[in-house]
Design a protein around this motif. Structure first.
Motif, mmCIF file in Angstrom:
data_model
loop_
_atom_site.group_PDB
_atom_site.id
_atom_site.type_symbol
_atom_site.label_atom_id
_atom_site.label_comp_id
_atom_site.label_asym_id
_atom_site.label_seq_id
_atom_site.Cartn_x
_atom_site.Cartn_y
_atom_site.Cartn_z
ATOM 1 N N GLU A 64 -82.570 38.142 -24.387
ATOM 2 C CA GLU A 64 -83.305 37.047 -23.757
ATOM 3 C C GLU A 64 -82.840 36.803 -22.330
ATOM 4 N N THR A 65 -83.703 36.175 -21.522
ATOM 5 C CA THR A 65 -83.378 35.766 -20.167
ATOM 6 C C THR A 65 -83.330 34.244 -20.117
ATOM 7 N N TRP A 66 -82.194 33.705 -19.661
ATOM 8 C CA TRP A 66 -82.017 32.263 -19.568
ATOM 9 C C TRP A 66 -81.729 31.879 -18.124
ATOM 10 N N VAL A 67 -82.294 30.758 -17.695
ATOM 11 C CA VAL A 67 -82.082 30.265 -16.329
ATOM 12 C C VAL A 67 -81.903 28.763 -16.361
ATOM 13 N N GLY A 68 -81.401 28.192 -15.260
ATOM 14 C CA GLY A 68 -81.397 26.752 -15.077
ATOM 15 C C GLY A 68 -80.142 26.035 -15.524
ATOM 16 N N VAL A 69 -80.164 24.712 -15.308
ATOM 17 C CA VAL A 69 -79.045 23.826 -15.669
ATOM 18 C C VAL A 69 -79.600 22.625 -16.437
ATOM 19 N N PRO A 70 -79.347 22.534 -17.740
ATOM 20 C CA PRO A 70 -78.689 23.559 -18.560
ATOM 21 C C PRO A 70 -79.595 24.784 -18.726
ATOM 22 N N ALA A 71 -78.995 25.917 -19.010
ATOM 23 C CA ALA A 71 -79.770 27.150 -19.137
ATOM 24 C C ALA A 71 -80.710 27.097 -20.339
ATOM 25 N N HIS A 72 -81.888 27.669 -20.160
ATOM 26 C CA HIS A 72 -82.903 27.708 -21.223
ATOM 27 C C HIS A 72 -83.644 29.042 -21.132
ATOM 28 N N PRO A 73 -84.255 29.472 -22.228
ATOM 29 C CA PRO A 73 -84.938 30.781 -22.204
ATOM 30 C C PRO A 73 -86.250 30.711 -21.437
ATOM 31 N N ILE A 74 -86.627 31.827 -20.850
ATOM 32 C CA ILE A 74 -87.937 31.946 -20.195
ATOM 33 C C ILE A 74 -88.655 33.148 -20.754
ATOM 34 N N ASP A 75 -89.986 33.121 -20.675
ATOM 35 C CA ASP A 75 -90.782 34.263 -21.102
ATOM 36 C C ASP A 75 -90.774 35.309 -20.007
ATOM 37 N N HIS A 76 -90.786 36.572 -20.436
ATOM 38 C CA HIS A 76 -90.802 37.671 -19.471
ATOM 39 C C HIS A 76 -92.223 37.829 -18.932
#
Length: 210
Positions: free
Chosen positions: A198-210
């Motif tokens: 999975e790819t996670w970004v942000g604060v707090p980190a969360h998953p994103i769709d590809h």
């Protein structure tokens, strides 16, 4: 002094050459790269000697795969293994600014650049890349082919999976894990376990769709 053969005429290779020349760990033999136009060209004073398939010709040199992507490093190591290159042929390059405690382990083929901090009982696998300013604290475990970009900070007891990629200045909360082949974005703050792939970004980190 042992000779060092670098794989890939990359920015990482240039950083490794600068480190090795400062420390005197190895004598740089040259670079192998599959870009035919680079053969015969010098990169920061090191000649590009030919394609990666020429590696078995240099049977006295240690080898270091200098590709920024863990998946790309793994693909090249698989190719070299098929050519008969043994795990013990891979160099380990650690900047002299890092004093590794006795109970810590760093695997073959790994690169730890300037101002990496390693505290207590840290395990770093093979072909791992830790860019400048990475902080690894007690009981962290970083699996083979993982890539930690500049400024990554891991709390205690963190597990980083096979070929995971952590972006610049990202951080991982203590006793959490980042799965195999997962990607963490720049500046992300990981507060819970990240599943494989999975790819996670942000604060707090969360998953994103590809």
């Amino acid at each position: 002094m042992s000779e060092l053969l670098l794989i890939a005429a990359s920015g990482l290779a240039r950083e490794v050459m600068a480190l090795v020349r400062r420390s005197g760990q190895y004598d740089i033999l040259g670079i192998l790269d599959d870009d035919e136009e680079l053969t015969g060209v010098e990169v920061d004073g090191a000649p590009v000697l030919g394609p990666i398939s020429d590696a078995p010709q240099f049977n006295q040199a240690f080898i270091l795969v200098c590709l920024g992507s863990g998946r790309a490093r793994e693909s090249v190591v698989d190719r070299l293994t098929a050519m008969g290159i043994a795990p013990t042929r891979y160099a380990k390059v650690v900047d002299r600014s890092l004093a590794t405690p006795e109970e810590c382990r760093v695997g073959h083929g790994s690169i730890l650049l300037q101002n990496v901090t390693v505290t207590a009982s840290v395990t770093i696998g093979s072909h791992v890349v830790a860019m400048p300013g990475v902080i690894l604290t007690h009981d962290d475990d970083v699996a083979d082919f993982a890539t930690l970009a500049a400024g990554v900070c891991l709390g205690g007891g963190v597990r980083i999976g096979h070929a995971a990629q952590l972006g610049m200045n990202s951080s991982v909360r203590e006793r959490t894990s980042v799965g195999a082949h997962a990607t963490i974005g720049m500046g992300a703050a990981v507060l819970s376990n990240v599943p494989d792939g999975e790819t996670w970004v942000g604060v707090p980190a969360h998953p994103i769709d590809h």
